[in-house]
Design a protein around this motif. Structure first.
Motif, PDB file in Angstrom:
ATOM      1  N   GLU A   5       0.839  -1.199   0.000  1.00 12.88           N
ATOM      2  CA  GLU A   5       0.000   0.000   0.000  1.00 12.88           C
ATOM      3  C   GLU A   5       0.876   1.252   0.000  1.00 12.88           C
ATOM      4  O   GLU A   5       1.987   1.250   0.550  1.00 12.88           O
ATOM      5  N   GLY A   8      -0.665   7.084   1.765  1.00  8.14           N
ATOM      6  CA  GLY A   8      -1.133   7.645   3.021  1.00  8.14           C
ATOM      7  C   GLY A   8      -0.298   8.853   3.432  1.00  8.14           C
ATOM      8  O   GLY A   8       0.670   9.224   2.776  1.00  8.14           O
ATOM      9  N   TRP A  35     -10.524  -2.917   0.678  1.00  3.95           N
ATOM     10  CA  TRP A  35      -9.776  -2.042   1.576  1.00  3.95           C
ATOM     11  C   TRP A  35     -10.432  -2.118   2.953  1.00  3.95           C
ATOM     12  O   TRP A  35     -11.664  -2.081   3.069  1.00  3.95           O
ATOM     13  N   HIS A  36      -9.594  -2.168   3.957  1.00  2.00           N
ATOM     14  CA  HIS A  36     -10.026  -2.199   5.338  1.00  2.00           C
ATOM     15  C   HIS A  36      -9.269  -1.116   6.078  1.00  2.00           C
ATOM     16  O   HIS A  36      -8.206  -0.663   5.623  1.00  2.00           O
ATOM     17  N   ARG A  37      -9.788  -0.738   7.217  1.00  3.04           N
ATOM     18  CA  ARG A  37      -9.050   0.224   8.025  1.00  3.04           C
ATOM     19  C   ARG A  37      -9.174  -0.120   9.496  1.00  3.04           C
ATOM     20  O   ARG A  37     -10.142  -0.758   9.923  1.00  3.04           O
ATOM     21  N   ARG A  44     -10.526  -3.871  13.055  1.00  5.34           N
ATOM     22  CA  ARG A  44     -10.401  -3.628  11.624  1.00  5.34           C
ATOM     23  C   ARG A  44     -11.784  -3.709  10.986  1.00  5.34           C
ATOM     24  O   ARG A  44     -12.554  -4.619  11.269  1.00  5.34           O
ATOM     25  N   ASP A  89     -11.615   9.460   9.664  1.00  5.57           N
ATOM     26  CA  ASP A  89     -10.991   8.592   8.671  1.00  5.57           C
ATOM     27  C   ASP A  89      -9.572   8.205   9.076  1.00  5.57           C
ATOM     28  O   ASP A  89      -8.936   7.383   8.408  1.00  5.57           O
ATOM     29  N   TYR A  93      -4.779   1.900   6.815  1.00  4.81           N
ATOM     30  CA  TYR A  93      -5.571   1.323   5.731  1.00  4.81           C
ATOM     31  C   TYR A  93      -4.823   0.130   5.136  1.00  4.81           C
ATOM     32  O   TYR A  93      -3.639   0.240   4.780  1.00  4.81           O
ATOM     33  N   TYR A  94      -5.537  -0.985   5.032  1.00 10.53           N
ATOM     34  CA  TYR A  94      -4.964  -2.221   4.523  1.00 10.53           C
ATOM     35  C   TYR A  94      -5.716  -2.662   3.270  1.00 10.53           C
ATOM     36  O   TYR A  94      -6.942  -2.538   3.194  1.00 10.53           O
ATOM     37  N   CYS A  95      -4.991  -3.232   2.323  1.00 11.09           N
ATOM     38  CA  CYS A  95      -5.686  -3.863   1.213  1.00 11.09           C
ATOM     39  C   CYS A  95      -5.639  -5.380   1.406  1.00 11.09           C
ATOM     40  O   CYS A  95      -4.744  -5.923   2.057  1.00 11.09           O
ATOM     41  N   GLY A 113      -0.168  -2.199   5.311  1.00  9.79           N
ATOM     42  CA  GLY A 113      -0.923  -1.032   5.757  1.00  9.79           C
ATOM     43  C   GLY A 113      -0.225   0.282   5.471  1.00  9.79           C
ATOM     44  O   GLY A 113       1.007   0.345   5.386  1.00  9.79           O
TER      45      GLY A 113
END
Length: 120
Positions: A5, A8, A35-37, A44, A89, A93-95, A113
């Motif tokens: 990722e 950011g 996408w997760h955060r 998560r 926000d 953030y993870y994919c 992340g």
């Protein structure tokens, strides 16, 4: 297998950014991406997902209208565009790459992340 990722950083409320996740080592076009955060002190959460061919997307209610997920299967990359950034926000953030058929999981990969911090 690698998911990396990027994009950011520290941004101001109301701003925009685009996160990227570059994939390698597996058949990127074969599975769904998401996408997760994870915010400080919280679990998560899934914020957006996209099917293997990009035909369908889904969003968490909390981000609908502000987040847009997309993918480029030629570049093995998935994107997350975030508009009108809000302090809530702020998160890592993870994919995720996931391919499953019925109960058989072919793969489930995570990136390391990227930190997004929204503050004035």
């Amino acid at each position: 297998v690698e998911l990396v990722e990027s994009g950011g950083g520290l941004l101001q409320p109301g701003g925009s950014l685009r996160l990227s996740c570059a994939a390698s080592g597996f058949t990127f076009s074969g599975g769904d991406m998401s996408w997760h955060r994870q915010a400080p002190g919280k679990g998560r959460e899934l914020v957006a997902s996209i099917t293997s061919n990009g035909a369908r997307t889904n969003y968490a209610d909390s981000v609908k209208g502000r987040f847009t997920i997309s993918r480029d299967n030629r570049k093995n990359t998935v994107y997350l565009e975030i508009n009108n950034l809000k302090p809530e926000d702020t998160a890592v953030y993870y994919c995720n790459a996931h391919r499953q058929s019925l109960n058989w999981v072919f793969y489930d990969y995570w990136g390391q992340g990227t930190q997004v911090t929204v503050s004035s």
